[in-house]
Scaffold this active site. Structure first.
Site, PDB file in Angstrom:
ATOM      1  N   GLY A  63      42.942  48.291  34.207  1.00 53.45           N
ATOM      2  CA  GLY A  63      43.306  47.039  34.128  1.00 53.45           C
ATOM      3  C   GLY A  63      44.064  46.694  32.893  1.00 53.45           C
ATOM      4  O   GLY A  63      43.745  46.988  31.598  1.00 53.45           O
ATOM      5  N   ALA A  64      45.594  46.453  32.957  1.00 50.20           N
ATOM      6  CA  ALA A  64      46.347  46.455  31.685  1.00 50.20           C
ATOM      7  C   ALA A  64      46.979  45.157  31.404  1.00 50.20           C
ATOM      8  O   ALA A  64      48.196  44.861  31.110  1.00 50.20           O
ATOM      9  CB  ALA A  64      47.679  47.508  32.029  1.00 50.20           C
TER      10      ALA A  64
ATOM     11  N   LYS B  79      32.370  29.456  27.993  1.00 49.38           N
ATOM     12  CA  LYS B  79      33.250  28.964  27.041  1.00 49.38           C
ATOM     13  C   LYS B  79      34.821  28.825  27.379  1.00 49.38           C
ATOM     14  O   LYS B  79      35.299  28.029  26.696  1.00 49.38           O
ATOM     15  CB  LYS B  79      33.105  30.040  25.702  1.00 49.38           C
ATOM     16  CG  LYS B  79      33.395  31.558  26.160  1.00 49.38           C
ATOM     17  CD  LYS B  79      34.946  31.826  25.754  1.00 49.38           C
ATOM     18  CE  LYS B  79      35.087  33.167  26.216  1.00 49.38           C
ATOM     19  NZ  LYS B  79      36.892  33.513  26.028  1.00 49.38           N
TER      20      LYS B  79
ATOM     21  N   ASP C  31      32.542  33.020  19.926  1.00 58.13           N
ATOM     22  CA  ASP C  31      33.616  33.006  21.102  1.00 58.13           C
ATOM     23  C   ASP C  31      33.877  31.884  21.530  1.00 58.13           C
ATOM     24  O   ASP C  31      35.256  31.700  21.571  1.00 58.13           O
ATOM     25  CB  ASP C  31      32.965  33.881  22.223  1.00 58.13           C
ATOM     26  CG  ASP C  31      34.153  34.505  23.070  1.00 58.13           C
ATOM     27  OD1 ASP C  31      35.243  34.465  22.672  1.00 58.13           O
ATOM     28  OD2 ASP C  31      33.835  35.405  24.170  1.00 58.13           O
TER      29      ASP C  31
ATOM     30  N   ARG D  35      44.560  31.044  25.999  1.00 61.32           N
ATOM     31  CA  ARG D  35      45.322  30.582  27.225  1.00 61.32           C
ATOM     32  C   ARG D  35      44.390  29.457  27.845  1.00 61.32           C
ATOM     33  O   ARG D  35      44.938  28.608  28.605  1.00 61.32           O
ATOM     34  CB  ARG D  35      45.156  31.784  28.142  1.00 61.32           C
ATOM     35  CG  ARG D  35      46.264  33.045  27.880  1.00 61.32           C
ATOM     36  CD  ARG D  35      46.377  33.990  28.814  1.00 61.32           C
ATOM     37  NE  ARG D  35      45.035  34.492  29.310  1.00 61.32           N
ATOM     38  CZ  ARG D  35      44.404  35.525  28.725  1.00 61.32           C
ATOM     39  NH1 ARG D  35      45.018  36.216  27.771  1.00 61.32           N
ATOM     40  NH2 ARG D  35      43.249  35.960  29.170  1.00 61.32           N
ATOM     41  N   ASN D  36      43.280  29.252  27.833  1.00 62.11           N
ATOM     42  CA  ASN D  36      42.348  28.115  28.127  1.00 62.11           C
ATOM     43  C   ASN D  36      42.797  26.771  27.680  1.00 62.11           C
ATOM     44  O   ASN D  36      42.976  25.947  28.216  1.00 62.11           O
ATOM     45  CB  ASN D  36      41.013  28.457  28.374  1.00 62.11           C
ATOM     46  CG  ASN D  36      40.651  29.821  29.234  1.00 62.11           C
ATOM     47  OD1 ASN D  36      40.788  29.378  30.466  1.00 62.11           O
ATOM     48  ND2 ASN D  36      40.495  30.851  28.657  1.00 62.11           N
TER      49      ASN D  36
ATOM     50  N   GLU E 106      41.367  31.705  32.848  1.00 54.11           N
ATOM     51  CA  GLU E 106      40.092  32.025  33.371  1.00 54.11           C
ATOM     52  C   GLU E 106      39.116  30.938  33.581  1.00 54.11           C
ATOM     53  O   GLU E 106      38.589  30.771  34.427  1.00 54.11           O
ATOM     54  CB  GLU E 106      39.507  33.095  32.812  1.00 54.11           C
ATOM     55  CG  GLU E 106      40.461  34.480  32.587  1.00 54.11           C
ATOM     56  CD  GLU E 106      39.830  35.417  31.614  1.00 54.11           C
ATOM     57  OE1 GLU E 106      39.586  35.051  30.330  1.00 54.11           O
ATOM     58  OE2 GLU E 106      39.891  36.714  31.735  1.00 54.11           O
TER      59      GLU E 106
END
EC number: 1.1.1.94
Length: 350
Positions: free
Chosen positions: A9-10, A198, A257, A268-269, A303
């Site tokens: 996964g990159a 989270k 976290d 991003r969230n 996510e």
């Protein structure tokens, strides 16, 4: 001691960990589904699609052949998104080191995976996919760690959790470098719950953050109130799902976290929550299922939007009081307006 490491996964996070490992002197190969990502890493020494602007060491190479990347490695790190993880892992089951269990496997992926009996944690799902030798031996890696700062070598703390203490230590020693401080944990359930839940709270935090820009009611104090209440929801979820150590939630895996995910400019969230208010990003989706099905249209992967669906289901299964998480579900499912929900929540009406 130099180790051979494969990273499956990159995306930004997988690439950042691969950079850190290569910088520490290990021989690292990363698998990418996209041909342009492989070419960019191998020729320009940069993942220009998912982590642009951060150079990759020459001892980090990329390949589109997943079996070649997984094969012949001392360590394998899984970093594919939760939506595709189980299917991706099925593609490496015949690789000798995986088939016989000689390769030590760690997991970076956050979230839950659906099943016929309800949402499941990442590790328990993969234990049913991988050979039986990996049961109780998979290592889950999480902590307050934005990819951009890890790629730059800024000091970062991680937790390597596993029921097998020796495997936790093996990954702790592999990952430890000048920029990474790594700690062992036996609470693999608690660390996974923190890593997934989270992100849900961070979306709600982003919504509040954007609303606060044009409000005289909400400020830094309000954001800390939401963050603390969110931590309590994470602990509530952890108790219900049999996390073994309450202190996990007050460690870097939990509050650490949560704090960086809510407050960092790289989150991003948080950005997704802000975009809900600033840019009306939910308007083109009919409900949460539609959003998840077309999540690539957002342009980045929040996510927390995916995890929110599963946290909502789990809270119903256990009859948990989780007003932030369930309220966010109603917002993403087009059942509630963000401002109205935030006001009722903070006024104690929910």
């Amino acid at each position: 001691m130099e180790q051979t490491v494969g990273v499956i996964g990159a995306g930004a996070w997988g690439t950042a960990v691969a950079i850190s490992l290569a910088r520490a002197g290990h021989k690292v190969e990363i698998w990418a589904r996209e041909e342009d990502v492989c070419a960019s890493i191998n020729r320009q020494h940069e993942n220009s699609r998912f982590l642009p602007g951060y150079k990759t060491p020459e001892n980090l190479t990329a390949s589109g052949d997943i079996c070649a990347v997984a094969g012949g490695k001392n360590f394998l790190i899984l970093a594919s998104p939760s939506l595709y993880l189980a299917k991706t892992v099925q593609g490496i089951l015949d690789v000798p080191g995986v088939r016989d269990g000689s390769t030590c496997i760690g997991i970076l992926t956050k979230g839950f995976i659906p099943s016929e009996t309800g949402p499941r944690l990442i590790v328990e799902t993969l234990e049913d996919v991988l050979p039986p030798v990996y049961r109780r031996n998979l290592v889950y890696i999480a902590g307050p760690s934005h990819a951009e700062e890890v790629a730059l070598g800024k000091i970062t703390g991680l937790v390597a959790a596993c029921e097998n203490a020796m495997n936790s230590i093996r990954f702790r020693e592999l990952l430890r470098s000048k920029g990474l401080l790594v700690y062992s944990s036996l609470d693999i359930i608690g660390v996974q719950i923190c890593a997934a839940a989270k992100n849900v709270i961070a979306v709600a935090f982003g919504i509040l953050d954007a609303i606060s820009e044009n409000s005289d009611r909400f400020g830094d104090n309000t954001q800390s109130l939401l963050l603390a209440a969110g931590l309590n929801e994470m602990l509530t979820l952890g108790r219900a799902m049999n996390a073994s150590h309450p202190e996990t939630f007050t460690s870097i895996a939990g509050v650490g976290d949560l704090d960086v995910t809510c407050r960092s400019k790289f989150g991003r969230n948080r950005k997704f929550g802000q975009d809900i208010i600033r840019n009306g990003i939910l308007q083109k989706f009919s409900d949460l299922d539609d959003l998840i099905a077309r999540i690539s249209e957002i342009g980045y992967l929040p996510e927390g939007a995916v995890a929110c669906k599963y946290v909502h289901i789990i809270s119903g299964m256990y009859d948990l009081k989780m007003p932030i998480s369930n309220g966010l579900f109603r917002i993403l499912n087009k059942e509630a307006e963000p401002l109205e929900f935030i006001e009722k929540l903070l006024d104690g009406e929910i």
